[in-house]
Design a protein around this motif. Structure first.
Motif, mmCIF file in Angstrom:
data_model
loop_
_atom_site.group_PDB
_atom_site.id
_atom_site.type_symbol
_atom_site.label_atom_id
_atom_site.label_comp_id
_atom_site.label_asym_id
_atom_site.label_seq_id
_atom_site.Cartn_x
_atom_site.Cartn_y
_atom_site.Cartn_z
ATOM 1 N N LYS A 160 29.171 40.103 40.564
ATOM 2 C CA LYS A 160 27.843 40.275 41.139
ATOM 3 C C LYS A 160 27.108 38.927 41.173
ATOM 4 N N LYS A 161 26.189 38.820 42.128
ATOM 5 C CA LYS A 161 25.392 37.605 42.215
ATOM 6 C C LYS A 161 24.517 37.417 40.983
ATOM 7 N N SER A 162 24.225 38.523 40.311
ATOM 8 C CA SER A 162 23.413 38.448 39.087
ATOM 9 C C SER A 162 24.237 38.028 37.868
ATOM 10 N N ASN A 163 25.562 37.781 38.107
ATOM 11 C CA ASN A 163 26.474 37.376 37.032
ATOM 12 C C ASN A 163 26.656 38.452 35.961
ATOM 13 N N THR A 164 26.405 39.710 36.330
ATOM 14 C CA THR A 164 26.650 40.819 35.402
ATOM 15 C C THR A 164 27.972 41.482 35.745
ATOM 16 N N HIS A 165 28.550 42.186 34.771
ATOM 17 C CA HIS A 165 29.833 42.851 34.981
ATOM 18 C C HIS A 165 29.650 44.114 35.831
ATOM 19 N N LEU A 166 30.759 44.551 36.439
ATOM 20 C CA LEU A 166 30.732 45.782 37.214
ATOM 21 C C LEU A 166 30.457 46.963 36.296
ATOM 22 N N GLY A 167 29.469 47.784 36.675
ATOM 23 C CA GLY A 167 29.124 48.937 35.858
ATOM 24 C C GLY A 167 30.026 50.123 36.147
ATOM 25 N N GLN A 168 29.806 51.216 35.415
ATOM 26 C CA GLN A 168 30.622 52.414 35.581
ATOM 27 C C GLN A 168 30.485 52.990 36.985
ATOM 28 N N GLU A 169 29.271 52.985 37.523
ATOM 29 C CA GLU A 169 29.069 53.513 38.879
ATOM 30 C C GLU A 169 29.768 52.626 39.906
ATOM 31 N N ASP A 170 29.688 51.304 39.699
ATOM 32 C CA ASP A 170 30.402 50.378 40.594
ATOM 33 C C ASP A 170 31.902 50.667 40.577
ATOM 34 N N GLN A 171 32.445 50.834 39.371
ATOM 35 C CA GLN A 171 33.874 51.120 39.230
ATOM 36 C C GLN A 171 34.236 52.423 39.939
ATOM 37 N N HIS A 172 33.362 53.416 39.831
ATOM 38 C CA HIS A 172 33.619 54.707 40.465
ATOM 39 C C HIS A 172 33.744 54.550 41.978
ATOM 40 N N TRP A 173 32.783 53.850 42.595
ATOM 41 C CA TRP A 173 32.817 53.686 44.044
ATOM 42 C C TRP A 173 33.999 52.833 44.488
ATOM 43 N N ILE A 174 34.325 51.807 43.720
ATOM 44 C CA ILE A 174 35.478 50.965 44.080
ATOM 45 C C ILE A 174 36.772 51.768 43.986
ATOM 46 N N ASN A 175 36.906 52.587 42.949
ATOM 47 C CA ASN A 175 38.107 53.419 42.826
ATOM 48 C C ASN A 175 38.219 54.414 43.979
ATOM 49 N N LEU A 176 37.075 54.916 44.454
ATOM 50 C CA LEU A 176 37.089 55.819 45.605
ATOM 51 C C LEU A 176 37.547 55.082 46.860
ATOM 52 N N ILE A 177 37.049 53.857 47.046
ATOM 53 C CA ILE A 177 37.483 53.037 48.192
ATOM 54 C C ILE A 177 38.978 52.760 48.119
ATOM 55 N N VAL A 178 39.466 52.447 46.906
ATOM 56 C CA VAL A 178 40.890 52.171 46.719
ATOM 57 C C VAL A 178 41.734 53.397 47.090
ATOM 58 N N THR A 179 41.261 54.587 46.747
ATOM 59 C CA THR A 179 41.985 55.819 47.091
ATOM 60 C C THR A 179 42.146 55.958 48.599
ATOM 61 N N TYR A 180 41.046 55.722 49.343
ATOM 62 C CA TYR A 180 41.118 55.802 50.805
ATOM 63 C C TYR A 180 42.016 54.707 51.382
ATOM 64 N N LEU A 181 41.882 53.492 50.828
ATOM 65 C CA LEU A 181 42.716 52.386 51.294
ATOM 66 C C LEU A 181 44.194 52.666 51.054
ATOM 67 N N SER A 182 44.497 53.285 49.916
ATOM 68 C CA SER A 182 45.884 53.587 49.580
ATOM 69 C C SER A 182 46.528 54.485 50.637
ATOM 70 N N ALA A 183 45.811 55.546 51.016
ATOM 71 C CA ALA A 183 46.341 56.464 52.028
ATOM 72 C C ALA A 183 46.474 55.768 53.375
ATOM 73 N N SER A 184 45.471 54.955 53.740
ATOM 74 C CA SER A 184 45.505 54.273 55.039
ATOM 75 C C SER A 184 46.634 53.257 55.104
ATOM 76 N N LEU A 185 46.754 52.439 54.051
ATOM 77 C CA LEU A 185 47.802 51.416 54.054
ATOM 78 C C LEU A 185 49.195 52.032 53.977
ATOM 79 N N GLU A 186 49.321 53.169 53.319
ATOM 80 C CA GLU A 186 50.620 53.839 53.275
ATOM 81 C C GLU A 186 51.048 54.256 54.673
ATOM 82 N N ASN A 187 50.093 54.778 55.460
ATOM 83 C CA ASN A 187 50.408 55.148 56.842
ATOM 84 C C ASN A 187 50.760 53.923 57.681
#
Length: 335
Positions: free
Chosen positions: A55-82
């Protein structure tokens, strides 16, 4: 990011140092102060990752950030597999097209080969038209709007110099787009013919490539009697030869010769580069069938076979590449 056997490919967006990311991944650093890598897919051929900066604030990724990134990764996984499966199927199709001459193929397979190249050509033309009608026109309008702003500043000022630099850069982008449109849709084939189009392609490639390109054409009047679609196939073959030379050959000199003799169109290619091991499966005089040589060679051979032609190649590591293509002038199937 795609980590493959022969290197790392990075697709970036935003403020991120591509080389720094590559270095971190090569050293096995998937989480640090600057970047965090989330694995998307893992295959024998490649592994894919989503790499995000801190983050620009130099803070670590929070739990909510991790949740949304993991959701994006799930969608990317299916798309890239295709995408991965489609790519494997496409590569297999081009390999089949390169390895089965028309006389050994069923009519359905010949039709499929022709249709595949038809679709590819139409898609290239569509992209070229989109670039011309949208992106290039937008850049033209942007340039027209910037000119009045430029006139407000006295010459020799920093603002005048910066705007002049921007306008020059827009001209460079437009020129690159114009060249891309030509490569996607060689419209001059109908105006200047095959030989003229190849000369234009060679002139452009010579200015961008590290090697010299020599193009020789004999019996040009007879060559120009070919149908437009068959000219387009030959143009695409030469285009692919030059692309391969840029990517892999490390050559200093490339020679291309096009000639018509006894109702045969012959295309000769030679470079003094590093060569490669093509793993030839069959060396009969009719067609040299190449296994595992890459989609570029597969596409070239497929186009040659589509015109009932013959493809011969001689290469080995450290001794450059020599290719001869022979196309019957009055026979073949045009796409």
């Amino acid at each position: 990011m795609f980590v493959e056997k022969d290197g790392i490919q990075v697709i970036t967006a935003g403020d991120i140092d591509e080389e720094d990311v590559k270095t971190s991944m090569e050293n096995g650093i998937y989480k640090g102060d600057r970047y965090t890598a989330f694995e998307i897919n893992c295959h024998e051929e490649y592994r894919s990752f989503l790499v995000v900066t801190g983050k620009k604030s130099n803070t670590h990724l929070g739990q909510e950030d991790q949740h949304w990134i993991n959701l994006i990764v799930t969608y990317l996984s299916a798309s890239l597999e295709n995408v991965y499966l489609i790519r494997k199927l496409t590569l297999k199709m081009y390999e089949l097209m390169a390895n089965i001459p028309n006389e050994e193929a069923t009519p359905e397979f010949v039709w499929l080969r022709k249709t595949m190249y038809d679709i590819q050509e139409k898609e290239r033309i569509r992209i070229a038209m989109d670039l011309h009608d949208t992106t290039m026109q937008d850049l033209f309008l942007l340039k027209r709007r910037l000119y009045p702003i430029l006139q407000r500043f006295p010459k020799m000022t920093d603002e005048y110099g910066q705007l002049t630099g921007i306008l020059t850069h827009i001209d460079l982008i437009n020129e690159n787009l114009r060249q891309s449109c030509f490569e996607l849709n060689p419209y001059v084939l109908q105006k200047t013919g095959l030989v003229g189009s190849i000369r234009k392609l060679v002139d452009v490639e010579s200015s961008y490539s590290e090697f010299q390109v020599e193009f020789i054409a004999d019996c040009t009047a007879q060559i120009e009697l070919l149908e437009v679609e068959r000219k387009k196939h030959l143009f695409r073959v030469i285009q692919e030869l030059l692309n391969n030379a840029k990517k892999h050959s490390q050559a200093e000199h490339v020679t291309i010769r096009l000639v018509e003799e006894n109702s045969i169109i012959s295309l000769f290619y030679e470079d003094d580069g590093v060569g490669f091991d093509p793993q030839l499966k069959e060396l009969n005089r009719k067609n040299r069938i190449i296994s595992g040589a890459g989609i570029g060679l597969d596409q070239m051979q497929g186009r040659v076979l589509l015109m009932n032609g013959e493809f011969y190649m001689d290469t080995e590591r450290g001794k450059g590449v020599q290719i001869e293509i022979r196309i019957p002038f009055l026979e073949g199937i045009s796409a």
